[in-house]
Design a protein around this motif. Structure first.
Motif, short mmCIF file in Angstrom:
data_model
loop_
_atom_site.label_atom_id
_atom_site.label_comp_id
_atom_site.label_asym_id
_atom_site.label_seq_id
_atom_site.Cartn_x
_atom_site.Cartn_y
_atom_site.Cartn_z
N PHE A 92 -18.77 13.47 -32.59
CA PHE A 92 -18.84 14.45 -33.04
C PHE A 92 -17.88 15.59 -34.04
N LEU A 93 -16.72 15.83 -33.65
CA LEU A 93 -15.92 16.40 -34.05
C LEU A 93 -15.27 15.86 -35.40
N GLU A 94 -15.75 14.41 -35.80
CA GLU A 94 -15.68 13.91 -37.64
C GLU A 94 -16.29 13.95 -37.56
N LYS A 95 -17.69 14.14 -37.60
CA LYS A 95 -19.18 14.61 -38.33
C LYS A 95 -18.81 15.98 -38.31
N VAL A 96 -18.42 17.42 -37.66
CA VAL A 96 -18.85 18.49 -37.93
C VAL A 96 -17.49 18.73 -39.02
N GLN B 177 -15.77 19.86 -47.70
CA GLN B 177 -14.50 19.84 -48.61
C GLN B 177 -13.05 20.15 -47.67
N ARG B 178 -13.12 21.15 -47.62
CA ARG B 178 -11.67 22.72 -47.37
C ARG B 178 -12.38 23.20 -45.74
N PRO B 179 -12.29 21.68 -44.35
CA PRO B 179 -13.22 22.88 -42.81
C PRO B 179 -11.35 23.10 -42.29
N TYR B 180 -12.16 24.00 -41.82
CA TYR B 180 -11.15 24.98 -40.82
C TYR B 180 -12.27 24.86 -39.84
N VAL B 181 -11.62 24.30 -38.20
CA VAL B 181 -12.51 23.97 -37.47
C VAL B 181 -11.92 24.89 -35.88
N ILE B 182 -12.49 25.58 -35.68
CA ILE B 182 -12.52 26.67 -34.29
C ILE B 182 -13.25 25.63 -33.38
N ALA B 183 -12.47 25.33 -32.26
CA ALA B 183 -13.09 24.75 -31.01
C ALA B 183 -12.66 25.46 -29.81
N GLY B 184 -12.98 24.70 -29.02
CA GLY B 184 -12.59 25.53 -27.20
C GLY B 184 -11.96 24.73 -26.76
N LEU B 185 -10.81 24.29 -25.91
CA LEU B 185 -9.70 23.67 -25.40
C LEU B 185 -9.67 22.34 -25.96
N HIS B 186 -9.79 22.27 -26.94
CA HIS B 186 -9.55 20.28 -27.15
C HIS B 186 -7.91 20.30 -29.00
N PHE B 187 -7.48 19.47 -28.49
CA PHE B 187 -6.05 19.96 -29.60
C PHE B 187 -6.11 18.16 -30.13
N ASP B 188 -6.95 17.68 -31.66
CA ASP B 188 -6.61 16.98 -32.33
C ASP B 188 -6.46 17.25 -33.55
N GLN B 189 -7.18 16.18 -34.25
CA GLN B 189 -6.44 16.52 -35.33
C GLN B 189 -7.71 16.73 -36.59
N TYR B 190 -8.74 16.93 -35.75
CA TYR B 190 -9.85 17.64 -36.56
C TYR B 190 -10.09 19.43 -35.78
N VAL B 191 -9.65 19.38 -35.41
CA VAL B 191 -9.48 20.72 -35.19
C VAL B 191 -8.52 21.83 -35.24
N SER B 192 -8.55 23.11 -35.79
CA SER B 192 -7.75 23.40 -36.27
C SER B 192 -6.60 24.92 -35.66
N GLU B 193 -8.13 25.46 -35.18
CA GLU B 193 -8.18 26.48 -33.91
C GLU B 193 -9.07 26.42 -32.17
N GLN C 225 -27.59 21.80 -36.14
CA GLN C 225 -27.30 20.10 -35.36
C GLN C 225 -26.71 18.91 -35.87
N ILE C 226 -25.84 18.90 -34.82
CA ILE C 226 -24.91 17.06 -35.95
C ILE C 226 -24.83 15.91 -35.17
N ASP C 227 -26.07 15.19 -35.01
CA ASP C 227 -26.23 14.14 -34.25
C ASP C 227 -24.38 13.28 -34.69
N SER C 228 -23.70 13.35 -33.40
CA SER C 228 -22.30 11.97 -33.87
C SER C 228 -22.63 10.23 -34.23
N GLY C 229 -24.09 10.19 -33.74
CA GLY C 229 -24.16 8.83 -33.77
C GLY C 229 -24.21 8.34 -32.49
N ASN C 230 -23.46 8.73 -31.48
CA ASN C 230 -22.56 8.07 -30.17
C ASN C 230 -23.38 8.73 -29.29
N ASP C 231 -23.98 7.66 -27.98
CA ASP C 231 -24.62 8.36 -26.68
C ASP C 231 -23.97 8.41 -25.90
#
Length: 363
Positions: free
Chosen positions: A232-236, A241-257, A307-313
């Protein structure tokens, strides 16, 4: 070998700071049900060098030495690949770490936490590299482990994960799992992991959104973080082209804050404060707020909700079902792990006592 996007191609020859030879670090493990403890270990390992290679064991090897894993090897490869401190992932890594493995991947040393890892016959899996002084140790994150997570999952009610009524079968398993006659066990019991601001800040990027970046907000508990969340986060992340992703309580390469204690409803104040351009949610059901309102009504009103479909169920519920299905095997795995570690500690204690006795001569 799987290389991460942030790892430079040809990492074996990549120079380190100030032109010196890059220090290459090796980590390996099951990385089943990847959690904060795994991420923290890899963060510490990466800080000891310039390039981090992580070996992940196969389902067959884990089943032989420990018992069945919860996640498949392909799922585990992808989960480790998503951790931002990892430069490369080596699938099907051997369970026992040898000098041959370190040399094969041009690694200077390996890093492991200060807990015990044993083979099926009770041998230290890092014995050879320790003797060769190509072993480094990092601090293990207390209060969180795969064993602990399995216990937590079966002790909570099914209602915690879904709106369905908890079955009598589930209740029976949840009531009995993770308990022992003597109270909480140091390896098989269930503990409460306590997060602190000092721990959290080590994971923050410290970077503010720059002009031209698209600020994307995703909200959710991200409870029991799994490969479905990663997809899901990878799709987001790929929406701009230059994303800055803000999420709750998760730390990985797709999250900036990260927003700690984010409100359930995405309010106008939150959107304005972070200057959010886009709000995303997956295909999972959205529960109404306490007053019955749609928690995404404000971004929908502004036309910035997607709404984003991660493709993973894969869901937390499905993971719980995997554990219930193999409940007896997991209980046996935990008991064997406890017995092996107690025997290993006792043997090591005897080895330490023996030299002392030999040096006590009578004159």
């Amino acid at each position: 070998m799987i290389r991460n996007g942030h790892g430079a191609a040809g990492g074996a020859g990549r120079p380190g700071p100030e032109g010196r030879r890059a220090v290459r670090v090796w980590c390996d493990g099951c990385y089943d049900m990847v959690h904060y403890g795994h991420s923290n270990q890899l963060r510490q390992a990466r800080a000891m060098g310039d390039y981090l290679i992580v070996g992940v064991h196969t389902d067959e090897e884990i089943s032989k030495h420990k018992g069945p894993p919860v996640f498949t090897q392909e799922e585990r490869y992808r989960m480790v690949q998503a951790i931002k401190w990892v430069d490369e992932v080596v699938p099907a890594a051997p369970y026992v770490t040898t000098l041959e493995t370190l040399d094969k991947y041009s690694c200077d040393f390996c890093v492991h936490g200060n807990d015990i890892t044993l083979t099926v016959d009770g041998r230290d899996t890092y014995e050879e590299v320790k003797q060769a002084r190509r072993y480094r140790e990092c601090k293990r994150t207390q209060g969180v482990s795969t064993t602990d997570l399995v216990g937590r999952m079966l002790l909570v009610t099914k209602a915690h994960h879904s709106s369905q009524e908890m079955s009598s079968e589930y209740r029976e398993y949840a009531d009995s799992f993770g308990k022992c006659p003597g109270g909480r066990n140091p390896w098989t019991g269930v503990s409460q992991f306590l997060q602190t601001s000092q721990k959290i800040i080590q994971f923050a990027s410290g970077k503010e959104p720059q002009p031209g970046e698209t600020v994307i907000y995703v909200a959710g508990a991200f409870d029991l973080f799994h490969i479905g969340h990663v997809d899901f986060l990878e799709k987001v992340y790929g929406l701009a082209q230059r994303p800055y992703v803000i999420a709750g309580l998760h730390f990985d390469q797709y999250v900036s804050e990260v927003v700690i204690g984010a409100p359930y409803a995405v309010t106008a104040e939150l959107l304005d404060h972070f200057k959010v351009d886009l709000v995303c949610h997956g295909k999972t059901e959205v529960m109404p707020d306490k007053d019955g309102s749609d928690p995404y009504q404000e971004p929908k009103r502004r036309g910035i909700f997607r709404q984003i479909d991660s493709g993973n169920d894969l869901t937390t519920d499905l993971i719980v079902q995997r554990i219930i299905k193999n409940r007896l095997e997991y209980e046996a795995r935990n008991q064997k792990k406890e017995a092996k570690e107690l025997a290993f500690l006792e043997a090591r204690r005897r080895q330490e006592v023996q030299p002392q006795r030999e040096n006590n001569y009578d004159f």
